[in-house]
Structure formats: structure tokens, C-alpha cells
Design a protein around this motif. Structure first.
Motif, PDB file in Angstrom:
ATOM      1  N   CYS A   1       0.822  -1.220   0.000  1.00 17.12           N
ATOM      2  CA  CYS A   1       0.000   0.000   0.000  1.00 17.12           C
ATOM      3  C   CYS A   1       0.854   1.266   0.000  1.00 17.12           C
ATOM      4  CB  CYS A   1      -0.946  -0.004   1.200  1.00 17.12           C
ATOM      5  SG  CYS A   1      -0.116   0.284   2.775  1.00 17.12           S
ATOM      6  N   GLY A   2       1.972   1.261   0.711  1.00 14.29           N
ATOM      7  CA  GLY A   2       2.853   2.440   0.779  1.00 14.29           C
ATOM      8  C   GLY A   2       2.396   3.500   1.766  1.00 14.29           C
TER       9      GLY A   2
ATOM     10  N   CYS B   1      -1.182  -1.842   5.339  1.00  9.66           N
ATOM     11  CA  CYS B   1      -1.204  -3.302   5.128  1.00  9.66           C
ATOM     12  C   CYS B   1      -0.196  -4.067   5.991  1.00  9.66           C
ATOM     13  CB  CYS B   1      -0.944  -3.610   3.660  1.00  9.66           C
ATOM     14  SG  CYS B   1       0.758  -3.329   3.135  1.00  9.66           S
ATOM     15  N   GLN B   2       0.731  -3.391   6.629  1.00  6.35           N
ATOM     16  CA  GLN B   2       1.800  -4.012   7.452  1.00  6.35           C
ATOM     17  C   GLN B   2       2.727  -4.883   6.605  1.00  6.35           C
ATOM     18  OE1 GLN B   2       1.810  -3.234  10.853  1.00  6.35           O
ATOM     19  NE2 GLN B   2       0.001  -2.022  10.427  1.00  6.35           N
TER      20      GLN B   2
ATOM     21  N   CYS C   1       5.387  -4.093   4.975  1.00  3.53           N
ATOM     22  CA  CYS C   1       6.767  -3.626   4.783  1.00  3.53           C
ATOM     23  C   CYS C   1       7.535  -3.517   6.099  1.00  3.53           C
ATOM     24  CB  CYS C   1       6.737  -2.256   4.115  1.00  3.53           C
ATOM     25  SG  CYS C   1       5.917  -1.028   5.151  1.00  3.53           S
TER      26      CYS C   1
ATOM     27  N   CYS D   1       7.270   2.127   5.172  1.00  2.89           N
ATOM     28  CA  CYS D   1       6.596   3.199   4.423  1.00  2.89           C
ATOM     29  C   CYS D   1       6.136   4.341   5.316  1.00  2.89           C
ATOM     30  CB  CYS D   1       5.416   2.640   3.637  1.00  2.89           C
ATOM     31  SG  CYS D   1       4.063   2.067   4.675  1.00  2.89           S
TER      32      CYS D   1
END
Ligand SMILES: Cc1cc2nc3c(=O)[nH]c(=O)nc-3n(C[C@H](O)[C@H](O)[C@H](O)COP(=O)(O)OP(=O)(O)OC[C@H]3O[C@@H](n4cnc5c(N)ncnc54)[C@H](O)[C@@H]3O)c2cc1C
Ligand code: FES
Length: 271
Positions: free
Chosen positions: A223-224, A228-229, A231, A258
Motif C-alpha cells: 500500500c505504501g 497493510c503491514q 513492509c 513506508c
């Protein structure tokens, strides 16, 4: 101003067989980016691939915003086929960016490969004496050398195969520099971006030599924007002073690249 915007492609210029310079002109007013921040870019104007890809802010010009990218997989190879005049969607600027160096500290910018895209705007923004260490696999993969020479007080170049600059890894070149230029009167602060093994090796040296600094970390992103967790990276943090747990004074937590990153203090990341 929204971070979600559309932009027209001004150019998508190949610099060599693997890297392009991508210039876009936002079609609406946008937020000014800081060095170290990034954008999620739609690699193609359709739903396949669905996910945008993250790219560091490289430069602002009168024409628009520029990015430097390496063609790696499906998304970036589709992106390399985008043409002047096409309209794409972006989200940005995102992430935290590089903190400014404190007074009295000399910035050492250490870039591996395409990591130079993230550090070049920092070199441009710094008004003080700055040294740049830049390594790539070979001469062909070194980008924007003329611009870098203009931006920095000293540019150290190295390549894995010795085809330009010193032969060796950029972290070894930095280590030699720190060994020969050590002085109790000089304080350095490191800013680094590059492949994970490079950042890991660099962090060891910085910790050994007690040099403070920051690393910009790359992780796959969905998602950036922190939702969404996807990264997360492991970081170490001090426990609260009054913790009743009888465990060491250090605990592992996870942070999103992010949102809390992509730039982290060098000592924070657990490799
Ligand atoms: C904050 C941030 C800034 C970045 N800035 C730049 C930049 O300025 N220029 C640039 O060329 N690249 C940059 N990257 C890396 C870039 O996002 C990936 O190379 C790109 O998403 C790959 O997409 P793809 O569809 O071509 O590859 P895929 O087909 O998705 O994957 C191909 C290969 O690339 C690896 N990969 C995929 N995504 C990433 C990622 N996010 N980071 C590292 N490896 C990845 C995969 O594991 C796989 O091995 C950045 C990444 C992050 C997280
Ligand atoms: S990419 Fe979704 S939380 Fe970071």
C-alpha cells in the motif's frame, strides 16, 4: 493538497540498458518532497500489475519531478515502456526523509547502486561540506557522475570489477576513509542507501566506530501508506524505564518502512 495525484509523463529516458530517468509533471498542485521521501508509482495505466511500486524522489526541475529507476522485474519493465504524454497515478511524497545534520558534523553520503537516487537530493540540499561514496557493479552502472561532482566536496567512486574508481565495495572504501581520517576533532554523520547487505555491513562499521547515522531501507511494499503491514522491519528499542519485567533493557519491535521509515537511525535496525 492530496498525496494522491495524476501526472503526465514528460520523458522516460534510458541512461543505460538497465536504468531510466523518469520525469513527470503533476496535473494538480502537489506537496513539496524532502530528500529521502518516496512516491508510489503506477507502473502501467491498468489494473495488472495492481500494485504501485515505490521510488525515491530524485530531483525537482522546472519540468516536474524526476525519478531514477532500475529495470528489475515485471513492474519496472512495464514502466520502461511508458511514453511521453501518458497519464499515470502516484501517491506521495511518502515516508519521513533524512534528518538534517547537526551543527559541526560532516555528512558522509554512502550510496550503493540505485541508492544514489535517494541520496542525490540530500547532497543537493546540504549547504555544508559533504563527502559522497558511491559504488556500483561496474562503470556502466554508475549514474549522474557529472552532477554528483558539482554537488559534493569530494566524490569517492568504486566498482566491484574495478572498471572505474577503486576496485572494491563502497563500505570498504568508507572504512579506509574513516581509518585514515579519524580525528577527535572531527565528527561525521553517515547517510546511506543501497542493498541490504551493504547497509548491514555499514551499520557494523558505524557502531564499531561510534559514528551516528541513518539508513534508508528498502522493503517490498503493497500500500505504501501504512495500512497493510507488508513492509515491516525489525528494530530494537529501549524498554520503558519503569518496566517491571526482569528482562534485558532492550526489546524488539516492528516498524513500517513506508510510514515510520524509510529512513531509520543506523543503530535501530536489527539485521
Ligand atoms: C522506499 C523505497 C524507495 C525505492 N527507490 C527506488 C528508486 O529510486 N529507484 C529504483 O530503481 N528502485 C527503488 N526502489 C526499489 C523498487 O521499488 C523495486 O525495484 C521495484 O518495486 C521492483 O518492481 P518490479 O515490479 O520491477 O519487480 P518485481 O517483479 O516486483 O520484483 C523483482 C525483484 O525486485 C525485488 N523487489 C521488489 N520490490 C522491491 C523493493 N521495494 N525493494 C527492493 N527490492 C524489491 C523482488 O524481491 C525481486 O527480487 C525503492 C524501494 C523502496 C522501498
Ligand atoms: S506497504 Fe503497506 S504498511 Fe507499508
Amino acid at each position: 493538497m492530496s498525496r494522491y495525484f495524476k501526472a503526465k509523463i514528460i520523458s522516460n529516458l534510458p541512461l543505460n540498458s538497465k536504468n531510466n530517468l523518469f520525469t513527470i509533471k503533476p496535473l494538480e498542485p502537489v506537496i513539496d518532497p524532502e530528500p529521502g521521501q518516496f512516491y508510489m508509482i503506477e507502473p502501467v495505466n491498468s489494473y495488472d500489475p495492481l500494485l504501485k511500486r515505490p521510488f525515491s524522489f530524485f530531483r525537482r526541475t522546472p519540468e516536474g519531478i524526476q525519478f531514477l529507476y532500475t529495470i528489475k522485474g515485471r513492474g519496472t519493465s512495464l514502466m520502461s515502456k511508458l511514453e511521453k504524454g501518458q497519464v499515470i497515478s502516484l501517491i506521495g511524497p511518502l515516508g519521513n526523509g533524512y534528518p538534517k545534520p547537526e551543527d559541526g558534523y560532516i555528512p558522509l553520503l554512502v550510496a550503493g547502486g540505485i541508492g544514489i537516487a535517494s541520496l542525490s537530493p540530500l547532497a543537493e540540499a546540504l549547504t555544508k561540506k559533504t563527502y559522497v561514496f558511491y559504488g556500483a557493479r561496474s562503470k556502466d552502472e554508475l549514474l549522474i557522475l557529472d552532477e554528483l561532482k558539482e554537488l559534493t566536496d569530494k566524490l569517492f567512486i568504486c566498482t566491484d570489477d574495478g572498471s572505474m574508481g577503486e576496485k572494491g565495495m563502497v563500505v570498504d572504501i568508507l572504512n579506509d576513509f574513516l581509518t585514515f581520517h579519524f580525528s577527535l576533532l572531527t565528527s561525521y554523520v553517515i547517510y546511506a542507501c543501497g542493498p541490504q547487505p551493504m547497509l548491514e555491513a555499514l551499520s557494523k562499521i558505524a557502531l564499531e566506530k561510534k559514528i551516528k547515522g541513518y539508513v534508508s531501507v528498502e522493503e517490498n511494499m503493497a500500500c505504501g501508506v501504512g495500512a497493510c503491514q507488508g513492509c515491516v522491519v525489525k528494530v530494537g528499542s529501549q524498554k520503558k524505564k519503569h518496566s517491571k519485567l526482569r528482562t534485558p533493557n532492550f526489546e524488539l519491535v516492528f516498524k513500517r518502512v513506508c510510514k515510520e521509515g524509510p529512513v531509520f537511525p543506523i543503530e535501530e535496525i536489527v539485521w
